[in-house]
Design a protein around this motif. Sequence first.
Motif, PDB file in Angstrom:
ATOM      1  N   TYR A 565       0.851  -1.193   0.000  1.00 48.98           N
ATOM      2  CA  TYR A 565       0.000   0.000   0.000  1.00 48.98           C
ATOM      3  C   TYR A 565       0.886   1.242   0.000  1.00 48.98           C
ATOM      4  O   TYR A 565       1.968   1.251   0.603  1.00 48.98           O
ATOM      5  CB  TYR A 565      -0.926   0.002   1.217  1.00 48.98           C
ATOM      6  CG  TYR A 565      -1.827  -1.218   1.274  1.00 48.98           C
ATOM      7  CD1 TYR A 565      -2.987  -1.262   0.516  1.00 48.98           C
ATOM      8  CD2 TYR A 565      -1.493  -2.331   2.058  1.00 48.98           C
ATOM      9  CE1 TYR A 565      -3.806  -2.380   0.536  1.00 48.98           C
ATOM     10  CE2 TYR A 565      -2.306  -3.449   2.080  1.00 48.98           C
ATOM     11  CZ  TYR A 565      -3.462  -3.470   1.319  1.00 48.98           C
ATOM     12  OH  TYR A 565      -4.266  -4.577   1.329  1.00 48.98           O
ATOM     13  N   THR A 566       0.426   2.257  -0.697  1.00 49.20           N
ATOM     14  CA  THR A 566       1.167   3.508  -0.788  1.00 49.20           C
ATOM     15  C   THR A 566       0.202   4.661  -0.541  1.00 49.20           C
ATOM     16  O   THR A 566      -0.997   4.452  -0.346  1.00 49.20           O
ATOM     17  CB  THR A 566       1.794   3.668  -2.186  1.00 49.20           C
ATOM     18  OG1 THR A 566       0.743   3.752  -3.166  1.00 49.20           O
ATOM     19  CG2 THR A 566       2.703   2.494  -2.519  1.00 49.20           C
ATOM     20  N   TYR A 567       0.723   5.884  -0.587  1.00 54.02           N
ATOM     21  CA  TYR A 567      -0.147   7.041  -0.421  1.00 54.02           C
ATOM     22  C   TYR A 567      -1.178   7.105  -1.545  1.00 54.02           C
ATOM     23  O   TYR A 567      -2.350   7.410  -1.314  1.00 54.02           O
ATOM     24  CB  TYR A 567       0.678   8.333  -0.413  1.00 54.02           C
ATOM     25  CG  TYR A 567      -0.168   9.574  -0.210  1.00 54.02           C
ATOM     26  CD1 TYR A 567      -0.486  10.010   1.075  1.00 54.02           C
ATOM     27  CD2 TYR A 567      -0.658  10.290  -1.302  1.00 54.02           C
ATOM     28  CE1 TYR A 567      -1.284  11.127   1.266  1.00 54.02           C
ATOM     29  CE2 TYR A 567      -1.448  11.414  -1.120  1.00 54.02           C
ATOM     30  CZ  TYR A 567      -1.758  11.832   0.165  1.00 54.02           C
ATOM     31  OH  TYR A 567      -2.552  12.931   0.346  1.00 54.02           O
ATOM     32  N   ALA A 568      -0.749   6.805  -2.774  1.00 62.84           N
ATOM     33  CA  ALA A 568      -1.659   6.884  -3.919  1.00 62.84           C
ATOM     34  C   ALA A 568      -2.570   5.671  -4.026  1.00 62.84           C
ATOM     35  O   ALA A 568      -3.658   5.758  -4.599  1.00 62.84           O
ATOM     36  CB  ALA A 568      -0.868   7.045  -5.206  1.00 62.84           C
ATOM     37  N   GLN A 569      -2.122   4.529  -3.502  1.00 62.55           N
ATOM     38  CA  GLN A 569      -2.926   3.302  -3.499  1.00 62.55           C
ATOM     39  C   GLN A 569      -3.075   2.817  -2.058  1.00 62.55           C
ATOM     40  O   GLN A 569      -2.464   1.826  -1.645  1.00 62.55           O
ATOM     41  CB  GLN A 569      -2.270   2.213  -4.364  1.00 62.55           C
ATOM     42  CG  GLN A 569      -2.181   2.555  -5.840  1.00 62.55           C
ATOM     43  CD  GLN A 569      -0.955   3.350  -6.202  1.00 62.55           C
ATOM     44  OE1 GLN A 569       0.051   3.330  -5.474  1.00 62.55           O
ATOM     45  NE2 GLN A 569      -0.990   4.069  -7.312  1.00 62.55           N
ATOM     46  N   PRO A 570      -3.871   3.517  -1.270  1.00 61.41           N
ATOM     47  CA  PRO A 570      -3.897   3.249   0.171  1.00 61.41           C
ATOM     48  C   PRO A 570      -4.812   2.094   0.562  1.00 61.41           C
ATOM     49  O   PRO A 570      -5.725   1.712  -0.178  1.00 61.41           O
ATOM     50  CB  PRO A 570      -4.444   4.572   0.736  1.00 61.41           C
ATOM     51  CG  PRO A 570      -5.353   5.068  -0.343  1.00 61.41           C
ATOM     52  CD  PRO A 570      -4.710   4.663  -1.647  1.00 61.41           C
ATOM     53  N   LEU A 571      -4.549   1.576   1.742  1.00 62.04           N
ATOM     54  CA  LEU A 571      -5.426   0.584   2.354  1.00 62.04           C
ATOM     55  C   LEU A 571      -6.672   1.275   2.892  1.00 62.04           C
ATOM     56  O   LEU A 571      -6.583   2.322   3.537  1.00 62.04           O
ATOM     57  CB  LEU A 571      -4.690  -0.121   3.502  1.00 62.04           C
ATOM     58  CG  LEU A 571      -5.527  -1.040   4.405  1.00 62.04           C
ATOM     59  CD1 LEU A 571      -6.062  -2.230   3.613  1.00 62.04           C
ATOM     60  CD2 LEU A 571      -4.703  -1.505   5.606  1.00 62.04           C
ATOM     61  N   ARG A 572      -7.819   0.698   2.634  1.00 56.93           N
ATOM     62  CA  ARG A 572      -9.064   1.248   3.159  1.00 56.93           C
ATOM     63  C   ARG A 572      -9.323   0.677   4.541  1.00 56.93           C
ATOM     64  O   ARG A 572      -9.364  -0.549   4.717  1.00 56.93           O
ATOM     65  CB  ARG A 572     -10.233   0.917   2.228  1.00 56.93           C
ATOM     66  CG  ARG A 572     -10.123   1.618   0.880  1.00 56.93           C
ATOM     67  CD  ARG A 572     -11.077   1.012  -0.129  1.00 56.93           C
ATOM     68  NE  ARG A 572     -10.888   1.619  -1.427  1.00 56.93           N
ATOM     69  CZ  ARG A 572     -11.636   2.597  -1.915  1.00 56.93           C
ATOM     70  NH1 ARG A 572     -12.644   3.065  -1.206  1.00 56.93           N
ATOM     71  NH2 ARG A 572     -11.391   3.099  -3.110  1.00 56.93           N
ATOM     72  N   ARG A 573      -9.519   1.582   5.495  1.00 52.47           N
ATOM     73  CA  ARG A 573      -9.774   1.161   6.869  1.00 52.47           C
ATOM     74  C   ARG A 573     -11.018   1.878   7.400  1.00 52.47           C
ATOM     75  O   ARG A 573     -11.403   2.927   6.884  1.00 52.47           O
ATOM     76  CB  ARG A 573      -8.560   1.437   7.755  1.00 52.47           C
ATOM     77  CG  ARG A 573      -7.292   0.758   7.249  1.00 52.47           C
ATOM     78  CD  ARG A 573      -6.107   0.987   8.155  1.00 52.47           C
ATOM     79  NE  ARG A 573      -6.232   0.268   9.404  1.00 52.47           N
ATOM     80  CZ  ARG A 573      -5.328   0.289  10.377  1.00 52.47           C
ATOM     81  NH1 ARG A 573      -4.217   1.000  10.225  1.00 52.47           N
ATOM     82  NH2 ARG A 573      -5.504  -0.383  11.495  1.00 52.47           N
ATOM     83  N   PHE A 574     -11.618   1.299   8.409  1.00 55.80           N
ATOM     84  CA  PHE A 574     -12.896   1.787   8.907  1.00 55.80           C
ATOM     85  C   PHE A 574     -12.844   1.886  10.430  1.00 55.80           C
ATOM     86  O   PHE A 574     -12.274   1.024  11.099  1.00 55.80           O
ATOM     87  CB  PHE A 574     -14.026   0.843   8.493  1.00 55.80           C
ATOM     88  CG  PHE A 574     -14.204   0.746   6.999  1.00 55.80           C
ATOM     89  CD1 PHE A 574     -15.215   1.439   6.362  1.00 55.80           C
ATOM     90  CD2 PHE A 574     -13.339  -0.018   6.225  1.00 55.80           C
ATOM     91  CE1 PHE A 574     -15.360   1.371   4.985  1.00 55.80           C
ATOM     92  CE2 PHE A 574     -13.476  -0.090   4.849  1.00 55.80           C
ATOM     93  CZ  PHE A 574     -14.493   0.606   4.232  1.00 55.80           C
TER      94      PHE A 574
END
Length: 774
Positions: A565-574
Amino acid sequence: MRHRRMCAIPLVFFSICFISACARPAPRFSVENARAHVEMLAGTIGSRPVGTPENERARQYIVDQLRIYGFEVRVQEVDARLAEAGTTAHVNNIIAVKAGASRDAIGLVSHYDSVPEAPGATDDGFGVAVSLEAARVFGARTDRRHSLMVLVTDGEEAGLMGAAGLVTDREVMDRLQAYVNVESIGSSGTAMLFETGPGNAWIVKPWAREAPHPRGASFAIEVYRRLPNDTDFSILKRQEIPGLNLAPIGDSYAYHTARDTPDRLSTGTLRSSGENVVGTIEAMDALDLRTRSASEPTFFDVGGTIAFTWGPVVSVGTALLALLTGILAWVKTTAASIRIEGVWRWLLSLVWAVIGLALVASAMIGATWALREAREVYHPWYAHPARFFLFLVATGILAGWAALRLGALLPSRAHGLRHPIVVWSLTLPVWLGLAGVLAWKAPGAAFLWTLPLASAGVLLLLVKAESTAAVRVVSLIVFGVVGTLWLRNTVDLAFFAVAIFGRLPFITPVAVYGGLLLACGVMVAPPFMATFVAARPLIRPSLITASLLVLVVVFAGLSYAAPAYTYAQPLRRFVHVLTEPDATTATWEVGSVEPGLDLHEGAPRGWYRASDVPPASIPWGRLPFPFVFRTTAPSPGPAPAAITEFTLKPVAAGTELTMTVTPRSPGLAVVFVLPARVDPARSSLRGIHRRDRWTATYIAPRADGITWHASFRAGQDAAVRQALVVVTARRIPGGGGWQQLPAWLPQETAVWTASASWVLAPRPDAIAPVPALR
């Protein structure tokens, strides 16, 4: 599209010369204007959920622009209802009209609200910008046959509530005869036509004939039906109005996240998509918009330069032609294969083909599993899928090559046949099965199989099977057909699938990407092999083996070294939090598709892995993700709303309840919850059952509050007094930044969807006394 044009497909329209000759001039679409709209909506204004001041600013900006362009504009303010969701929302839809020679109207549809956690540059600042500029260009024409409606809805992100309100507007429903809905799920690539209808295959012809950069295919309809997504199109198509649904799908990592900013949106996407929309509605204007039919279209583009479409008659005819010629060609090629070397050598070739296919599939699935096991995350390919796909392709080719080399170790009489006709005798029954199943189960996608099969069947029947040169030429033509249909679509779909599976609430199965590449390989590899297969053994096959091994090692290393994961392709968290009535502590949960908590300093303590539903007075539930962590920590603060009225009034048949909730901040969701086994006889709000509790949701109440009226049967007074209210905000009090996120949530390579809910119970002193019956 006529049948004889269809027969020319393998020889004509797939050629580069024909594609180049069919280029179309682009309409006068100003990408600078469209970019300015996106910058205003998503940059200057920013996130604009329904019911917020930012939402109102965006609405006023759009209204002003449309009035400058000469449209008559009004705002439909309405309490929209969706009975199946038990939801009501206060929305403000923009309805703009520019009269034409006919009262019947073509519509440009988009939505101006965004999700609370995103600035909404692509979803749907892009759609609004394209609609505004297309309206300016097309609206300036003085020779329009039809009126033009620009319909910019509110509350799409709140469950399609704006469209639910729009279809109650009498003028819109009386005049709207066809429309283009402009949506977005990505920030690059030309907006793809991915949904049409309902029925009305004719609606696709204006796009296919006049869009200068057509991108779309009817197989996308089959894919979209199986995704957990909806757009305003889902509501409008229930009204039986023909429409086209377009959206860019490239680089969809930012969709519904804080990364959905104006700088992320490609200028090329704005330009090509806008020009397509203008070209399409101009072509629509020349048609009879009151045409109606139940036929479903088949359509696809070739290289983003030309598109083809036809109705079910041609689709069925193509399928029958493909199946008939495919069967005859299979009989011919199999007979020829057996004549060349005998039935046992042919059967041996079949066995080795099955073994090779199994090895390829197993190798790609195994490679995916190994990469996942070697990393600390479950989706290590997410940020750099290109490396991963190259790794899988190299692994699959190596496995297929290994099967060939293993066969070479057998005695010469046990070797499989090397003639290209044998490749077709083994491939055609597979293609026949796939074409037949898809033509029956998913006709919109069947062309991906029926066109290659028809091409192969017709051409193989025309040549001498024993002629190696003739079969190679046929194979090369079929390879061109297959490559045109499959290669670009597979690449786009593979990258899109990575982003989609990365945000779905489960761990992606290891067979998904190998299966997708294998589906493409089953179509692309046979004509390629039949074109280049050598009758004589290779001089130094060890060089090929060594080269493939090097490629596998290189791509494996690149995949392993790539950050997940990167800044441009981030992990989605809730993150969400629930505070019970009068409680000083709250239940906090954090969830995602990856293990680990890794919160910053200052986070609450006592987190534990949770697999159960937390105890709660309302049907709250657990975050629907494989990795959820829970703790009890101080409440984020007082509720942003209050119950200001709670009255029980006896009537002849039972009791009437009046409950008012007044918000202290905008953009809230208010849910009225009744005790178990208590249902209202009548209710002013639509409700549904959630976990055996009747609930009714109201989104974006006005500042003066929302009042709920309901009546109950006699004897339920005590239970009705236990009614509760859940107030949910998409901001956490005390948080920082425009999202108001707690400082302890890491954001370097992650994006967050946050919500805070408070359960409100009517205080005893707020319950009005019940007068005695007279």
